[in-house]
Each structure stands twice: as structure tokens, then as C-alpha cells.
Motif scaffolding. Structure first.
Motif, mmCIF file in Angstrom:
data_model
loop_
_atom_site.group_PDB
_atom_site.id
_atom_site.type_symbol
_atom_site.label_atom_id
_atom_site.label_comp_id
_atom_site.label_asym_id
_atom_site.label_seq_id
_atom_site.Cartn_x
_atom_site.Cartn_y
_atom_site.Cartn_z
ATOM 1 N N VAL A 174 0.840 -1.208 0.000
ATOM 2 C CA VAL A 174 0.000 0.000 0.000
ATOM 3 C C VAL A 174 0.873 1.254 0.000
ATOM 4 C CG1 VAL A 174 -1.612 1.363 1.400
ATOM 5 C CG2 VAL A 174 -2.035 -1.072 1.046
ATOM 6 N N ILE A 175 1.895 1.277 0.864
ATOM 7 C CA ILE A 175 2.816 2.427 0.914
ATOM 8 C C ILE A 175 3.495 2.629 -0.437
ATOM 9 C CG2 ILE A 175 4.964 3.306 1.939
ATOM 10 C CD1 ILE A 175 4.077 1.859 4.554
ATOM 11 N N LEU A 176 3.921 1.523 -1.038
ATOM 12 C CA LEU A 176 4.584 1.579 -2.346
ATOM 13 C C LEU A 176 3.663 2.164 -3.411
ATOM 14 C CD1 LEU A 176 6.877 0.833 -4.334
ATOM 15 C CD2 LEU A 176 5.863 -1.447 -4.485
ATOM 16 N N ILE A 177 2.414 1.710 -3.446
ATOM 17 C CA ILE A 177 1.454 2.201 -4.445
ATOM 18 C C ILE A 177 1.218 3.699 -4.277
ATOM 19 C CG2 ILE A 177 -0.963 2.086 -5.213
ATOM 20 C CD1 ILE A 177 -0.861 -0.936 -4.507
ATOM 21 N N VAL A 178 1.056 4.142 -3.027
ATOM 22 C CA VAL A 178 0.821 5.568 -2.745
ATOM 23 C C VAL A 178 2.007 6.416 -3.220
ATOM 24 C CG1 VAL A 178 0.553 7.290 -0.908
ATOM 25 C CG2 VAL A 178 -0.750 5.160 -0.816
ATOM 26 N N LEU A 179 3.223 5.992 -2.849
ATOM 27 C CA LEU A 179 4.419 6.743 -3.235
ATOM 28 C C LEU A 179 4.621 6.743 -4.748
ATOM 29 C CD1 LEU A 179 6.950 5.575 -0.461
ATOM 30 C CD2 LEU A 179 5.762 7.772 -0.615
ATOM 31 N N LEU A 180 4.388 5.598 -5.365
ATOM 32 C CA LEU A 180 4.605 5.479 -6.807
ATOM 33 C C LEU A 180 3.594 6.303 -7.594
ATOM 34 C CD1 LEU A 180 6.561 4.108 -8.717
ATOM 35 C CD2 LEU A 180 5.008 2.150 -8.846
ATOM 36 N N GLN A 181 2.335 6.299 -7.151
ATOM 37 C CA GLN A 181 1.314 7.095 -7.838
ATOM 38 C C GLN A 181 1.620 8.582 -7.723
ATOM 39 O OE1 GLN A 181 -0.825 6.232 -9.883
ATOM 40 N NE2 GLN A 181 -1.479 4.158 -9.499
ATOM 41 N N ASN A 182 2.097 8.994 -6.562
ATOM 42 C CA ASN A 182 2.492 10.405 -6.395
ATOM 43 C C ASN A 182 3.678 10.750 -7.293
ATOM 44 O OD1 ASN A 182 1.023 12.036 -4.169
ATOM 45 N ND2 ASN A 182 1.196 9.989 -3.319
ATOM 46 N N PHE A 183 4.630 9.835 -7.395
ATOM 47 C CA PHE A 183 5.795 10.050 -8.258
ATOM 48 C C PHE A 183 5.374 10.154 -9.720
ATOM 49 C CE2 PHE A 183 8.961 8.156 -11.102
ATOM 50 C CZ PHE A 183 10.024 9.031 -10.922
ATOM 51 N N LEU A 184 4.481 9.271 -10.160
ATOM 52 C CA LEU A 184 4.061 9.251 -11.569
ATOM 53 C C LEU A 184 3.253 10.489 -11.958
ATOM 54 C CD1 LEU A 184 3.111 5.473 -11.999
ATOM 55 C CD2 LEU A 184 5.165 6.652 -12.819
ATOM 56 N N HIS A 185 2.656 11.155 -10.959
ATOM 57 C CA HIS A 185 1.918 12.388 -11.242
ATOM 58 C C HIS A 185 2.781 13.636 -11.055
ATOM 59 C CE1 HIS A 185 -1.581 9.662 -10.861
ATOM 60 N NE2 HIS A 185 -2.148 10.514 -11.683
ATOM 61 N N SER A 186 4.049 13.427 -10.699
ATOM 62 C CA SER A 186 4.975 14.563 -10.562
ATOM 63 C C SER A 186 5.594 14.880 -11.918
ATOM 64 C CB SER A 186 6.075 14.210 -9.554
ATOM 65 O OG SER A 186 6.933 13.211 -10.092
ATOM 66 N N THR A 187 6.416 15.922 -11.982
ATOM 67 C CA THR A 187 7.085 16.289 -13.236
ATOM 68 C C THR A 187 8.025 15.181 -13.709
ATOM 69 O OG1 THR A 187 8.741 17.460 -11.921
ATOM 70 C CG2 THR A 187 6.949 18.773 -12.843
ATOM 71 N N TYR A 188 8.657 14.478 -12.758
ATOM 72 C CA TYR A 188 9.552 13.372 -13.113
ATOM 73 C C TYR A 188 8.758 12.243 -13.775
ATOM 74 C CZ TYR A 188 13.395 15.413 -10.430
ATOM 75 O OH TYR A 188 14.392 16.227 -9.975
ATOM 76 N N GLY A 189 7.627 11.891 -13.149
ATOM 77 C CA GLY A 189 6.792 10.821 -13.693
ATOM 78 C C GLY A 189 6.249 11.160 -15.073
ATOM 79 N N ARG A 190 5.829 12.385 -15.250
ATOM 80 C CA ARG A 190 5.280 12.814 -16.550
ATOM 81 C C ARG A 190 6.373 12.803 -17.625
ATOM 82 N NH1 ARG A 190 0.150 14.809 -15.721
ATOM 83 N NH2 ARG A 190 -0.315 15.398 -13.567
ATOM 84 N N ALA A 191 7.602 13.155 -17.231
ATOM 85 C CA ALA A 191 8.722 13.122 -18.181
ATOM 86 C C ALA A 191 9.011 11.682 -18.619
ATOM 87 C CB ALA A 191 9.957 13.735 -17.534
ATOM 88 N N ILE A 192 8.967 10.752 -17.661
ATOM 89 C CA ILE A 192 9.200 9.334 -17.986
ATOM 90 C C ILE A 192 8.116 8.813 -18.924
ATOM 91 C CG2 ILE A 192 9.199 6.994 -17.000
ATOM 92 C CD1 ILE A 192 10.593 8.240 -14.520
ATOM 93 N N LYS A 193 6.865 9.182 -18.664
ATOM 94 C CA LYS A 193 5.764 8.755 -19.532
ATOM 95 C C LYS A 193 5.894 9.353 -20.932
ATOM 96 C CE LYS A 193 2.262 7.977 -15.959
ATOM 97 N NZ LYS A 193 0.965 8.450 -15.416
ATOM 98 N N ALA A 194 6.364 10.597 -21.004
ATOM 99 C CA ALA A 194 6.570 11.246 -22.304
ATOM 100 C C ALA A 194 7.629 10.499 -23.118
ATOM 101 C CB ALA A 194 6.983 12.701 -22.102
ATOM 102 N N ILE A 195 8.686 10.054 -22.448
ATOM 103 C CA ILE A 195 9.735 9.280 -23.122
ATOM 104 C C ILE A 195 9.179 7.953 -23.618
ATOM 105 C CG2 ILE A 195 11.927 8.059 -22.730
ATOM 106 C CD1 ILE A 195 12.597 10.348 -20.722
#
Length: 344
Positions: A174-195
Motif C-alpha cells: 500500500v505504501i509503495l502504491i501511494v508513493l509510486l502514484q504520487n511520483f508518476l503524477h509529478s514532473t519526473y513521472g510525466r517526463a518518464i511517460k513522455a519518453i
């Protein structure tokens, strides 16, 4: 009415708390037996490792065929740090994923600069190297016979063990999912998705492709190490085969079935396939045919997987149910008034 920010925090929080606390209590009072709790616990561990694979394959957009090598590093590290070095188990479980992340950085640094499927080849080779080293380093790893905890509270305590194993496994998931979802919605996460969507377009917009690929791969390595750090003390015994190609492919099947890029899809697939594998245990080795059959069916009828790239939203589900019940209640009131008017 609940505002958006409050609902986005409260509803998933209540669901997450319920997923952890309710089964924990049911296990403690005996309504869920030790065998069922073990299946749920293993489902949680498999989900963590599958998320590691999904992070590379579904989110970063790079194929990996040896992700379970990082699980092996995390698992063996926990046992060695605890029994040979003398670190407390919680500290060893925190240190082990960082060690796996360091290995991920060492592997990813020369490989992610290349194009094509070189990462798949390198991770496949890395997994075999880790397995062979673990087999031959008998003095430290126990060799092909494996290595076990002399005493693991979560494995050996008959009174608290099953409940604590579930609590640690699902709590960390649960902790992992929460942290990962927050990361993926950050500028870093959006940059990774763009790549992932288009490397050339991302690069032309000033996104450092290599940098963000490295960030994604190192995070995935950390998560793989975390899965191993959970596996070792809960199961209590590990063998070099944990780093095998077959084990990595099994985790990749969870990702393909759940949907590449979907964290919730991967988690659902991990729990479902773990439970089905246990249910088919009476078939012996023939149950191993289940995975390829499922994979063929999924590829034929739903190639995007169970969830595709979508995520399961408890917030949307809550408001959808709320609006449906509100509409039903409103219709009942209208019908009641109409009937009363006709009666008069």
C-alpha cells in the motif's frame, strides 16, 4: 459536498486502511486460516515484484527479462545482514533495496544509453550471472541448497506470525502504491511517460531521455529489492533459482495480464494468479501450463491486458455509486408523490 482534494485523500485512504486492518483482524481471530493468509501475503509480495517489472516495461517503456535478479539481491542481503552482520531485521529490510538500486544503477548506466532491446539482453544476462554467483558462493549464500533464516518472527511465531506477515506485506504494498502514484503524477513521472510515448519528441522538448530512463530503472531496481527483502523473512528460505529467467517471465506475465503501465491492473493480476496457482496445486506440474494458456488467451482477445493503461479509481467509483443511489432515491420520491396525487 466533499471537495475534490479531500475526497482524493480520504476515500483511497479508507480503502487502503480497510485492506490492511480488516484481514489482519480476521487472521488474528481465526476467521481467515494460516493457509489463506499465506496466499494473501504471497500475493502482496508478488505484486511488489510485478510492479518493479511494470515500472521498467510498462512505464519507462523498456523490456526487462531479469528483474528477479534484484529480488534475489534484496532477499539474500536481508539474510546476510541479519545473521552474518548482525543488523536488526527492520534495518536490514530497509538497507537491502538500496543495495539492489545500486546494482540497478551499475547495470543501467552503460545500457540505457543504447537503443533497441539491449536492456532486455543485459538484464537477462545479469539475472543468470546473479544466479550462478549465488550457486557458487557457497560459504556466503549456501550454494544451490539455498539459505534460510535461523529464526524469523514472521515465519516461526505460530501465534502472531501469519497476521504479522500479512500486515508487513500488504502494508508495504500500500505504501509503495501511494508513493509510486504520487511520483508518476509529478514532473519526473510525466517526463518518464513522455519518453515512453515518443523518445524523439520528448528529447526535442528538452527532456533528458537517458536521465529519466535511469531514474525509472533505478526505482524499479529498488522496488525489486524491496520485494526480495519482504520475501526472505516471510518465507524464511531462499534459493538461487529466485533470480532465474523463469521467475522473471512469471512476473512479466502478471504485468501483461494486468496491463502494461497500470499499477492497479498489475496488483489485481498478481493476487488473482497467485490464488489460482494455489487452487490448481492438485494438478502437480501440469498447473504450470496455466500461465502460457492464459497469456495466449489474453493476447488473442485483450492484448492491452485487464486494465490497459488505466488505473482503478476508488474516488470515481464512490461518486458513481453515490450519484446512482441519489438518482434512484430521487426517482422513488417522485413516484411516491405521483402516486399520492393520483390517490387524492
Amino acid at each position: 459536498m466533499m471537495n475534490t482534494k479531500k475526497s482524493n485523500f480520504l476515500i483511497p485512504g479508507v480503502v487502503a486502511l480497510a485492506a490492511i486492518v480488516i484481514p489482519f483482524v480476521l487472521i488474528r481471530v481465526g476467521l481467515i486460516d494460516a493457509y489463506t493468509s499465506q496466499i494473501l501475503t504471497m500475493g502482496g509480495i508478488n505484486a511488489v515484484i510485478a510492479i518493479s517489472v511494470n515500472m521498467v516495461t510498462g512505464i519507462v517503456g523498456q523490456l526487462t527479462l531479469g528483474q528477479c535478479a534484484f529480488e534475489a539481491i534484496g532477499a539474500y542481503s536481508v539474510i546476510i545482514f541479519t545473521q552474518d552482520v548482525g543488523l536488526p531485521l527492520p534495518v536490514a529490510m530497509l538497507v537491502a533495496p538500496f543495495l539492489a538500486a545500486i546494482f540497478g544503477f551499475v547495470i543501467g548506466f552503460p545500457t540505457l544509453k543504447l537503443e533497441g532491446d539491449y536492456l532486455a539482453i543485459v538484464t537477462l544476462a545479469f539475472g543468470e550471472i546473479v544466479r550462478v554467483v549465488l550457486v557458487n558462493l557457497k560459504a556466503v549464500t549456501g550454494g544451490p541448497n539455498g539459505k534460510s533464516f535461523k529464526y524469523s518472527f514472521m515465519r516461526d511465531d505460530l501465534f502472531w506470525g501469519p497476521a504479522m506477515s500479512y500486515l508487513v506485506s500488504i502494508g508495504m504494498l500500500v505504501i509503495l502504491i501511494v508513493l509510486l502514484q504520487n511520483f508518476l503524477h509529478s514532473t519526473y513521472g510525466r517526463a518518464i511517460k513522455a519518453i515512453r510515448e515518443d523518445e524523439i519528441a520528448a528529447n526535442s522538448n528538452g527532456i533528458s531521455v537517458f536521465k529519466y530512463k535511469m531514474i525509472g530503472f533505478v526505482i524499479a531496481s529498488f522496488i525489486g529489492g524491496l520485494g526480495g527483502a519482504l520475501y526472505a523473512p516471510i518465507v524464511g528460505f531462499i534459493k538461487p533459482d529466485i533470480a532465474s529467467f523463469n521467475n522473471s517471465v512469471n512476473m512479466l506475465i502478471y504485468v501483461v495480464l494486468g496491463g502494461m503501465g497500470s499499477i492497479s491492473g498489475t496488483v489485481i493480476a498478481a493476487f488473482v494468479l497467485t490464488a489460482i496457482q494455489e487452487a490448481l496445486r492438485f494438478l502437480g506440474n501440469y498447473r504450470l501450463l496455466f500461465y502460457p494458456v492464459v497469456l495466449i488467451i489474453v493476447m488473442l482477445f485483450r492484448p492491452q491486458g485487464l486494465m490497459g493503461m488505466k488505473e482503478l479509481s476508488f474516488v470515481n467509483g464512490f461518486f458513481s455509486l453515490k450519484s446512482r443511489f441519489s438518482k434512484k432515491a430521487k426517482n422513488e420520491v417522485v413516484d411516491t408523490k405521483k402516486n399520492e396525487g393520483e390517490a387524492e
